[in-house]
Each structure stands twice: as C-alpha cells, then as structure tokens.
Design a protein around this motif. Structure first.
Motif, PDB file in Angstrom:
ATOM      1  N   ARG A 153      65.531  13.658  13.736  1.00 46.46           N
ATOM      2  CA  ARG A 153      66.893  13.381  13.279  1.00 46.46           C
ATOM      3  C   ARG A 153      67.903  13.783  14.348  1.00 46.46           C
ATOM      4  O   ARG A 153      67.602  14.596  15.223  1.00 46.46           O
ATOM      5  N   ASP A 154      69.101  13.229  14.208  1.00 44.30           N
ATOM      6  CA  ASP A 154      70.178  13.660  15.101  1.00 44.30           C
ATOM      7  C   ASP A 154      70.891  14.843  14.449  1.00 44.30           C
ATOM      8  O   ASP A 154      70.570  15.210  13.312  1.00 44.30           O
ATOM      9  N   PRO A 155      71.847  15.469  15.142  1.00 48.21           N
ATOM     10  CA  PRO A 155      72.490  16.662  14.565  1.00 48.21           C
ATOM     11  C   PRO A 155      73.224  16.394  13.252  1.00 48.21           C
ATOM     12  O   PRO A 155      73.541  17.334  12.518  1.00 48.21           O
ATOM     13  N   PRO A 159      68.203   9.726  10.772  1.00 48.02           N
ATOM     14  CA  PRO A 159      66.911   9.499  11.435  1.00 48.02           C
ATOM     15  C   PRO A 159      67.081   8.778  12.775  1.00 48.02           C
ATOM     16  O   PRO A 159      67.964   7.931  12.916  1.00 48.02           O
ATOM     17  N   ILE A 160      66.271   9.121  13.733  1.00 47.55           N
ATOM     18  CA  ILE A 160      66.296   8.438  15.037  1.00 47.55           C
ATOM     19  C   ILE A 160      65.012   7.620  15.179  1.00 47.55           C
ATOM     20  O   ILE A 160      63.919   8.194  15.266  1.00 47.55           O
ATOM     21  N   PRO A 161      65.124   6.291  15.164  1.00 45.43           N
ATOM     22  CA  PRO A 161      63.938   5.466  15.351  1.00 45.43           C
ATOM     23  C   PRO A 161      63.561   5.346  16.833  1.00 45.43           C
ATOM     24  O   PRO A 161      64.357   5.693  17.703  1.00 45.43           O
ATOM     25  N   GLU A 162      62.359   4.869  17.083  1.00 40.23           N
ATOM     26  CA  GLU A 162      61.903   4.543  18.445  1.00 40.23           C
ATOM     27  C   GLU A 162      61.920   5.733  19.404  1.00 40.23           C
ATOM     28  O   GLU A 162      62.102   5.565  20.603  1.00 40.23           O
ATOM     29  N   VAL A 163      61.744   6.933  18.869  1.00 41.02           N
ATOM     30  CA  VAL A 163      61.576   8.090  19.755  1.00 41.02           C
ATOM     31  C   VAL A 163      60.109   8.135  20.171  1.00 41.02           C
ATOM     32  O   VAL A 163      59.220   8.020  19.324  1.00 41.02           O
ATOM     33  N   GLU A 164      59.875   8.267  21.457  1.00 39.13           N
ATOM     34  CA  GLU A 164      58.490   8.421  21.920  1.00 39.13           C
ATOM     35  C   GLU A 164      58.109   9.890  21.737  1.00 39.13           C
ATOM     36  O   GLU A 164      58.688  10.773  22.364  1.00 39.13           O
ATOM     37  N   VAL A 165      57.151  10.128  20.842  1.00 41.97           N
ATOM     38  CA  VAL A 165      56.744  11.502  20.542  1.00 41.97           C
ATOM     39  C   VAL A 165      55.377  11.755  21.171  1.00 41.97           C
ATOM     40  O   VAL A 165      54.424  11.011  20.943  1.00 41.97           O
ATOM     41  N   ASP A 166      55.303  12.792  21.963  1.00 41.97           N
ATOM     42  CA  ASP A 166      54.073  13.146  22.664  1.00 41.97           C
ATOM     43  C   ASP A 166      53.543  14.444  22.041  1.00 41.97           C
ATOM     44  O   ASP A 166      54.301  15.408  21.887  1.00 41.97           O
ATOM     45  N   ILE A 167      52.274  14.422  21.673  1.00 44.73           N
ATOM     46  CA  ILE A 167      51.657  15.576  21.012  1.00 44.73           C
ATOM     47  C   ILE A 167      50.476  16.051  21.847  1.00 44.73           C
ATOM     48  O   ILE A 167      49.717  15.223  22.346  1.00 44.73           O
ATOM     49  N   TRP A 168      50.313  17.347  21.995  1.00 49.03           N
ATOM     50  CA  TRP A 168      49.087  17.859  22.619  1.00 49.03           C
ATOM     51  C   TRP A 168      48.794  19.251  22.101  1.00 49.03           C
ATOM     52  O   TRP A 168      49.703  20.019  21.798  1.00 49.03           O
ATOM     53  N   HIS A 169      47.514  19.551  21.929  1.00 50.46           N
ATOM     54  CA  HIS A 169      47.144  20.902  21.501  1.00 50.46           C
ATOM     55  C   HIS A 169      45.710  21.208  21.882  1.00 50.46           C
ATOM     56  O   HIS A 169      44.948  20.324  22.260  1.00 50.46           O
ATOM     57  N   SER A 170      45.370  22.497  21.782  1.00 51.50           N
ATOM     58  CA  SER A 170      44.021  22.906  22.160  1.00 51.50           C
ATOM     59  C   SER A 170      43.075  22.653  20.996  1.00 51.50           C
ATOM     60  O   SER A 170      43.506  22.503  19.851  1.00 51.50           O
ATOM     61  N   SER A 171      41.800  22.628  21.306  1.00 47.99           N
ATOM     62  CA  SER A 171      40.787  22.435  20.253  1.00 47.99           C
ATOM     63  C   SER A 171      40.575  23.759  19.521  1.00 47.99           C
ATOM     64  O   SER A 171      41.006  24.811  19.983  1.00 47.99           O
ATOM     65  N   PRO A 172      39.898  23.700  18.367  1.00 47.06           N
ATOM     66  CA  PRO A 172      39.630  24.958  17.648  1.00 47.06           C
ATOM     67  C   PRO A 172      38.776  25.951  18.431  1.00 47.06           C
ATOM     68  O   PRO A 172      38.715  27.113  18.057  1.00 47.06           O
ATOM     69  N   VAL A 173      38.141  25.542  19.534  1.00 46.18           N
ATOM     70  CA  VAL A 173      37.473  26.557  20.353  1.00 46.18           C
ATOM     71  C   VAL A 173      38.430  27.156  21.386  1.00 46.18           C
ATOM     72  O   VAL A 173      38.053  28.009  22.184  1.00 46.18           O
ATOM     73  N   GLY A 174      39.686  26.703  21.369  1.00 48.07           N
ATOM     74  CA  GLY A 174      40.690  27.349  22.218  1.00 48.07           C
ATOM     75  C   GLY A 174      40.807  26.759  23.614  1.00 48.07           C
ATOM     76  O   GLY A 174      41.305  27.424  24.521  1.00 48.07           O
ATOM     77  N   LYS A 241      63.768   9.838  24.149  1.00 56.16           N
ATOM     78  CA  LYS A 241      64.438   8.564  23.911  1.00 56.16           C
ATOM     79  C   LYS A 241      65.708   8.526  24.749  1.00 56.16           C
ATOM     80  O   LYS A 241      66.502   9.477  24.696  1.00 56.16           O
ATOM     81  N   PRO A 242      65.888   7.453  25.528  1.00 58.27           N
ATOM     82  CA  PRO A 242      67.114   7.360  26.310  1.00 58.27           C
ATOM     83  C   PRO A 242      68.346   7.569  25.426  1.00 58.27           C
ATOM     84  O   PRO A 242      68.413   7.036  24.314  1.00 58.27           O
ATOM     85  N   GLY A 243      69.299   8.373  25.904  1.00 55.07           N
ATOM     86  CA  GLY A 243      70.505   8.673  25.129  1.00 55.07           C
ATOM     87  C   GLY A 243      70.429  10.012  24.414  1.00 55.07           C
ATOM     88  O   GLY A 243      71.422  10.500  23.890  1.00 55.07           O
ATOM     89  N   GLY A 304      72.298  13.244  24.751  1.00 57.20           N
ATOM     90  CA  GLY A 304      72.287  13.813  26.103  1.00 57.20           C
ATOM     91  C   GLY A 304      71.411  12.995  27.016  1.00 57.20           C
ATOM     92  O   GLY A 304      71.029  11.869  26.695  1.00 57.20           O
ATOM     93  N   GLU A 305      71.063  13.609  28.112  1.00 58.97           N
ATOM     94  CA  GLU A 305      70.278  12.897  29.125  1.00 58.97           C
ATOM     95  C   GLU A 305      68.785  13.010  28.833  1.00 58.97           C
ATOM     96  O   GLU A 305      68.275  14.115  28.601  1.00 58.97           O
ATOM     97  N   ALA A 306      68.118  11.871  28.825  1.00 62.68           N
ATOM     98  CA  ALA A 306      66.668  11.857  28.611  1.00 62.68           C
ATOM     99  C   ALA A 306      65.980  11.997  29.959  1.00 62.68           C
ATOM    100  O   ALA A 306      66.152  11.164  30.839  1.00 62.68           O
ATOM    101  N   LYS A 307      65.244  13.084  30.107  1.00 59.25           N
ATOM    102  CA  LYS A 307      64.551  13.289  31.386  1.00 59.25           C
ATOM    103  C   LYS A 307      63.121  13.699  31.102  1.00 59.25           C
ATOM    104  O   LYS A 307      62.878  14.570  30.271  1.00 59.25           O
ATOM    105  N   ARG A 308      62.191  13.083  31.809  1.00 61.38           N
ATOM    106  CA  ARG A 308      60.803  13.506  31.658  1.00 61.38           C
ATOM    107  C   ARG A 308      60.552  14.693  32.591  1.00 61.38           C
ATOM    108  O   ARG A 308      60.990  14.668  33.732  1.00 61.38           O
ATOM    109  N   PRO A 309      59.839  15.710  32.090  1.00 57.62           N
ATOM    110  CA  PRO A 309      59.545  16.833  32.981  1.00 57.62           C
ATOM    111  C   PRO A 309      58.506  16.446  34.023  1.00 57.62           C
ATOM    112  O   PRO A 309      57.821  15.428  33.883  1.00 57.62           O
TER     113      PRO A 309
END
Ligand SMILES: [Fe+2]
Length: 314
Positions: A153-155, A159-174, A241-243, A304-309
């Motif tokens: 969501r925005d402030p 709702p904000i559509p078309e946001v590219e959401v990236d998910i990552w996490h470790s496995s249950p063995v750590g 998301k740009p913007g 604000g500015e959309a920047k990829r790390p």
C-alpha cells in the motif's frame, strides 16, 4: 639530491599542505591535502571520516601491533569476498553499520510498516518470476508449509498494483540455496507482481534461523567477543516499482530464540510478522498436512526514486 628536492618543492601548483610538525598536526595536514576535491560531498565525507578516524586512534591509543591487526583484518575481508560471499557486508552488518545507515535513510515519514531492514549478503538478482500464489520451493525442502499474503500500500492506505516483489529466505536447515549443494538453483527465491488490489501471494516453507558464515575475519571477531553467530528466522522482501522508493525489508518470526540476539542487528520492533500456526481445519492446498503456517503482512511504500541495489553476490 639537491636537484631532486628543488624539483619536488616547486611542483605543487597551489602551495603545499604542510610538513607534519608533531602528532597533533597530522589530522589538519591530511584534511588540507583532501580539501581540493571538486566534489563537495566527497570533500565533506572524507574530512569527517579522517577526523573521526584520527580521534578514534587517539582515544584508544592504538598500538603498532594493533595497527597491524587492523590492516590485516581489512585485507582479509577483501580476500574472503567472492562471487558467492560478501564478507564486507557481513562486517558492516555485524557492527550495526548497515542497520544504522538503513534506518537513517528509510521510513522517516511513513507508517511503521515502511521500516526497512538490511539487504544482507544473500540477495541474488534475477530470481525467477513465479505466478501469484505459486510455490518458490524448487527442490524437496523439509519444514512446515507457509502461505504468505502480502498487501502493498501507499502511505494513504491505497493498494499499489504491479509492484515487483522479490522474496528470498534460507531453508529450514539454515542455508540459502547458494550455500547448499542439496538445494536447486534459486530454491526459496522468487518474484511476483502485486495484483490490482496490491496483493501478492506465494507458498514456501517456514523459514528457520541460521548462523552467518564464520570462516572469515568476521567469524574471528565474533569468537573473540563471545558472540553467537545466529540470526533469527526471517523472510527477505524487496518491493520495486518506478515512482516508489524501493522497499528492502525482512519479516521476522517473533518466537525465534534469537529474536533479541540477532548477530547483525536487523530486528526492529515493527518487523515482527504474525506467523500463525494451523493444526486443524481445511488446509489451503490438497497436499498440505498440519501443521501449516500463514503470514499476512502489510508493506507500505513511499513515493520516491526506485533504485535496485547492487547484488552482493551473483
Ligand atoms: Fe537472511
């Protein structure tokens, strides 16, 4: 010899920055030497850095042996860094530098959910796109199933559509998949776009805590300080998301035994997730057996500015 001295003394175009007379004059001499940098921000940062570094050396009265340790430590950080491991970020994390820089630059104006958390050393660019609601488990992975529903969501709560959401996490063995030959490429990593209602969903396994890599100089430091190398369980999330200002954060598992002892100081109060355990009832999918978990979390992104790390690893 005289000839060489004359050449040297006549070469600077703007006068010298001085000969060091004693221990007290070193700092000003160095600052003067750097004062010609045309970039004002570089000038300000380096002057402050040198003044604080010199004040630190004076305060602890650094010995020459300790100076040798410090230089060796710095060099070892570089040598321990490669395409699949970033010891520099690990060091920045382990001394709270990353979290400080992160909190200073994020979430100042918005709802508490905008709180950012460090990127960490394990984000990989180009995780595969995964249809909304699909699984990011790409090879057999133990652990209870987790269904995640995220609301972006925005402030103002829209709702904000078309946001590219990236998910990552470790496995249950750590271990993250890049650390573990038993996991498929990009296991427990994926990207999805939010729908018109700002929602994204995916299926995974409940994350577990893990020790940070301790084979390098940061591990030596932790051992010398009697610090345990563990991180509490968490899910990494990035919204792009740009913007909108790119949101990089982590959602923690509150009942993890290391929730108050995160070795890299990533846990902030607002980033506790409500990971709900379900022991009975209708499972959300036919192949799920109890217990399973659900996580519902709202992420707020500010304009604000959309920047990829920069990816810490490849
Ligand atoms: Fe992590």
């Amino acid at each position: 010899m005289d000839h060489q001295i004359n050449q040297t003394s006549s070469s600077p175009q703007h006068g010298g920055y001085g000969v060091i007379e004693d221990v007290d004059s070193v700092t000003d001499c160095v600052v003067r030497a750097m004062s010609r940098a045309p970039n004002a921000r570089l000038r300000a940062i380096m002057e402050s850095f040198v003044r604080h570094l010199h004040a630190f050396v004076r305060e602890v009265r650094l010995t020459e042996a300790e100076y040798d340790v410090a230089i060796d430590f710095l060099n070892r950080i570089g040598k321990a860094t490669n395409d699949t491991h970033n010891e520099g970020i690990l060091f920045a994390d382990a001394v709270g530098f990353s979290t400080l820089a992160c909190l200073l630059n994020n979430g100042l104006h918005g709802a508490p959910q905008t709180a950012a958390a460090l990127l960490g050393p394990f984000w990989r660019d180009n995780a595969p796109f995964t249809p909304n609601g699909a699984s990011i488990v790409r090879s057999p992975t133990p652990g209870p199933t987790l269904f995640v529903t995220g609301h972006v969501r925005d402030p103002h709560g829209r709702p904000i559509p078309e946001v590219e959401v990236d998910i990552w996490h470790s496995s249950p063995v750590g271990l993250y998949e890049n650390q573990d030959p038993n996991q498929a490429e990009m296991n427990l990593r994926g990207r999805a776009h939010t729908r018109e209602d700002g929602v994204f969903q995916f299926r995974s396994v409940k994350p577990a805590g893990y020790p940070v890599p301790t084979g390098g100089p940061v591990g030596d430091l932790l051992r010398a300080q009697r610090r345990e190398p563990y991180r509490p369980a968490h899910l990494h999330v990035m919204g792009y998301k740009p913007g909108y200002k790119t949101l990089i954060t982590q959602v923690f598992v509150p009942d993890d035994p290391y929730i108050e002892n995160d070795v890299v100081f990533g846990v902030t109060r607002t980033l506790m997730g409500d990971y709900r355990r379900h022991d009975d009832g209708e499972p959300p999918a036919l192949d799920v057996t109890p217990p399973w978990y659900t996580l519902d979390y709202t992420f707020v992104m500010e304009p604000g500015e959309a920047k990829r790390p920069m990816p810490p690893i490849k």
